[in-house]
Design a protein around this motif. Structure first.
Motif, mmCIF file in Angstrom:
data_model
loop_
_atom_site.group_PDB
_atom_site.id
_atom_site.type_symbol
_atom_site.label_atom_id
_atom_site.label_comp_id
_atom_site.label_asym_id
_atom_site.label_seq_id
_atom_site.Cartn_x
_atom_site.Cartn_y
_atom_site.Cartn_z
ATOM 1 N N GLU A 1 0.832 -1.207 0.000
ATOM 2 C CA GLU A 1 0.000 0.000 0.000
ATOM 3 C C GLU A 1 0.868 1.259 0.000
ATOM 4 O O GLU A 1 0.535 2.259 -0.655
ATOM 5 C CB GLU A 1 -0.928 -0.011 1.215
ATOM 6 C CG GLU A 1 -1.965 -1.127 1.211
ATOM 7 C CD GLU A 1 -3.012 -0.934 0.134
ATOM 8 O OE1 GLU A 1 -3.105 0.184 -0.417
ATOM 9 O OE2 GLU A 1 -3.737 -1.901 -0.162
ATOM 10 N N ASN B 1 -0.760 -4.052 -7.073
ATOM 11 C CA ASN B 1 -2.021 -4.788 -7.010
ATOM 12 C C ASN B 1 -1.783 -6.298 -7.113
ATOM 13 O O ASN B 1 -2.448 -7.090 -6.430
ATOM 14 C CB ASN B 1 -2.951 -4.320 -8.131
ATOM 15 C CG ASN B 1 -3.439 -2.903 -7.915
ATOM 16 O OD1 ASN B 1 -3.654 -2.474 -6.784
ATOM 17 N ND2 ASN B 1 -3.611 -2.159 -8.993
ATOM 18 N N GLU B 2 -0.857 -6.707 -7.959
ATOM 19 C CA GLU B 2 -0.535 -8.130 -8.053
ATOM 20 C C GLU B 2 0.081 -8.635 -6.749
ATOM 21 O O GLU B 2 -0.235 -9.743 -6.289
ATOM 22 C CB GLU B 2 0.426 -8.369 -9.219
ATOM 23 C CG GLU B 2 0.792 -9.834 -9.420
ATOM 24 C CD GLU B 2 1.753 -10.038 -10.571
ATOM 25 O OE1 GLU B 2 2.178 -11.192 -10.785
ATOM 26 O OE2 GLU B 2 2.092 -9.041 -11.246
ATOM 27 N N LYS C 1 2.108 1.884 -3.492
ATOM 28 C CA LYS C 1 1.089 2.511 -4.343
ATOM 29 C C LYS C 1 1.042 4.018 -4.121
ATOM 30 O O LYS C 1 0.809 4.792 -5.053
ATOM 31 C CB LYS C 1 -0.277 1.895 -4.058
ATOM 32 C CG LYS C 1 -0.426 0.455 -4.533
ATOM 33 C CD LYS C 1 -1.748 -0.153 -4.103
ATOM 34 C CE LYS C 1 -2.912 0.533 -4.737
ATOM 35 N NZ LYS C 1 -4.201 -0.144 -4.409
ATOM 36 N N ASP D 1 4.275 -4.823 -9.593
ATOM 37 C CA ASP D 1 2.942 -4.226 -9.570
ATOM 38 C C ASP D 1 2.345 -4.410 -8.167
ATOM 39 O O ASP D 1 2.260 -5.535 -7.660
ATOM 40 C CB ASP D 1 2.034 -4.874 -10.619
ATOM 41 C CG ASP D 1 0.646 -4.272 -10.622
ATOM 42 O OD1 ASP D 1 -0.272 -4.914 -10.091
ATOM 43 O OD2 ASP D 1 0.477 -3.143 -11.139
#
Length: 431
Positions: free
Chosen positions: A119, A268-269, A122, A266
């Motif tokens: 998180e 999200n992955e 991101k 990534d």
């Protein structure tokens, strides 16, 4: 700890004490205007104007980020004799201290750490901010009332100051054990993939208690770099003998890939794989009976497990028979009810028919005298017209008593009168 004021270098802050010292000095201080506790990190390395300019721009972006897994940067001062950054105070400590006390983290806390760092990635990577120095010292934690740990990422962009210092002083300040392979070749040309490699090293260390490649295990920096660039990480061995979820093992393999273009990069992955690993971990911790029941009713695709799983108990076959027997019983009940209803209707129909027949017979018996009278009238009519006797159709008794005779020509009047009397007598006998 005695209060020390260093307002000459840090105006507006009251220095409470020193928290640590490595490549930078970390101080605990209080903001005089608000009374908030803060952490001040200042650097003693020499930097050029271009590096300070880039770091100022990146630090300014950090002051705009408000994220629960990112330590907030309150102030950046780069024009001072000792450049420093002011950050929010996080009670608890850093991950290095936690690993020093426990030796390693359990699987659940390691998965939690990975989720919260993903998180944080991101939040910073979407702003084109590369951390470049992910390691346990730069991951802080805060204990929650529930007993869980809340992790925060800190020290953004500091690696750029260190990279520039290597060029100017000839001494590298890179943290070798957590550096990605591309950082040895082109430290200024790295992208977000380098942060994922370093996070993979941190997760590996949290589970096993040691990094994949250690400087102490090598004869020198050249040998160490050769291992990082060409050797696969050793197989993961957990000192506690804990079960490693397959998805977590896949994360370590994907983040520690040598080539950055083939590396997992990534957020999200990464979050998806970590949540899958958490589900696998929860499943292994359930009692065996609940695991079997869940696996026999789950419609999702099965998870490939390394440990043998108790075979699922099939659902008993008598349930469909119970449903079919109930249907047959219901149908039989319906048919029996229908037959009973038809029988009742048929009986009512017969009773009505018999009642009507009885009424008809009674009425015909009462009309016999009238028919006799009618026959007499018919006899008189016949006598007037033809003089032949007409057989009475309604009086079956009289017909049977009179023998059959061949008609004769009309006789005298006396004979006719006798026949009429005979008819009358027959009628009386019927009465």
């Amino acid at each position: 700890m005695p209060t020390v004021s260093v307002n000459t270098h840090f105006p507006g802050y009251e220095i409470i004490g020193e928290l640590g010292r490595s490549n930078a000095r970390v101080l605990k201080a209080r903001h005089l205007a608000t009374g908030d506790l803060v952490a001040i990190k200042h650097f003693t390395v020499n930097t050029d104007a271009d590096t300070l300019r880039r770091f100022r721009l990146e630090s300014q972006l950090m002051t705009d980020i408000q994220h629960p897994n990112v330590v907030r940067v309150r102030e950046v001062q780069l024009d001072m004799p000792m450049p420093f950054i002011v950050m929010e105070w996080v009670e608890g400590g850093n991950l290095r201290t936690l690993l020093g006390e426990q030796g390693y983290l359990d699987v659940s806390n390691t998965i939690r750490l990975g989720l919260q760092m993903a998180e944080a990635f991101k939040a910073i990577h979407t702003r084109d901010i590369i951390h470049r120095d992910i390691k346990p010292e730069n991951i802080l934690f805060r204990p929650l009332p529930s007993g869980e740990l809340h992790f925060l990422l800190t020290d953004f962009g500091v690696a750029r100051l260190r990279e520039q210092s290597q060029t100017m002083t000839g001494q590298s300040l890179m943290t070798y054990e957590y550096a990605s392979p591309e950082q040895f070749d082109n430290p200024r040309g790295v992208d977000e993939a380098t942060d994922y490699y370093s996070l993979g090293v941190v997760l590996y260390e949290c589970l096993s208690g040691r990094v994949p490649f250690s400087m102490s295990d090598s004869a020198g920096i050249a040998t160490f770099m050769g291992h990082v660039l060409r050797t696969q990480p050793p197989a993961l061995l957990l000192p506690s003998g804990q079960y490693v979820p397959p998805s977590l093992d896949e994360i370590l393999e994907s983040t520690l890939v040598k080539n950055p273009s083939e590396r997992l990069r990534d957020a999200n992955e990464l979050i998806f794989l970590l949540r899958q690993a958490n589900l696998e971990q929860l499943q292994t911790n359930r009692p065996a009976e609940r695991q079997v029941r869940t696996s026999s009713r789950t419609m999702a695709a099965p998870v490939q497990m390394r440990q043998p799983v108790t075979p699922a108990v099939p659902i008993p076959d008598y349930e469909p028979e119970r449903r079919s027997n109930g249907w047959a019983i219901g149908l039989a009940f319906f048919i029996v009810t229908l037959l009973i209803g038809l029988a009742i209707l048929y009986k009512n129909y017969q009773d009505k028919a018999n009642h009507k027949k009885a009424q008809i017979v009674a009425d015909s018996t009462l009309t016999v005298p009238d028919s006799a009278y009618t026959d007499t009238m018919a006899e008189d009519t016949t006598e007037a017209s033809s003089g032949y006797l007409i057989e009475n159709p309604t009086d079956s008794t009289a017909t049977e008593s009179i023998p059959e005779s061949v008609p004769e020509p009309p006789a005298s009047t006396s004979s006719v009168s006798d026949s009429s009397k005979a008819v009358v007598d027959s009628t009386k006998s019927s009465n």
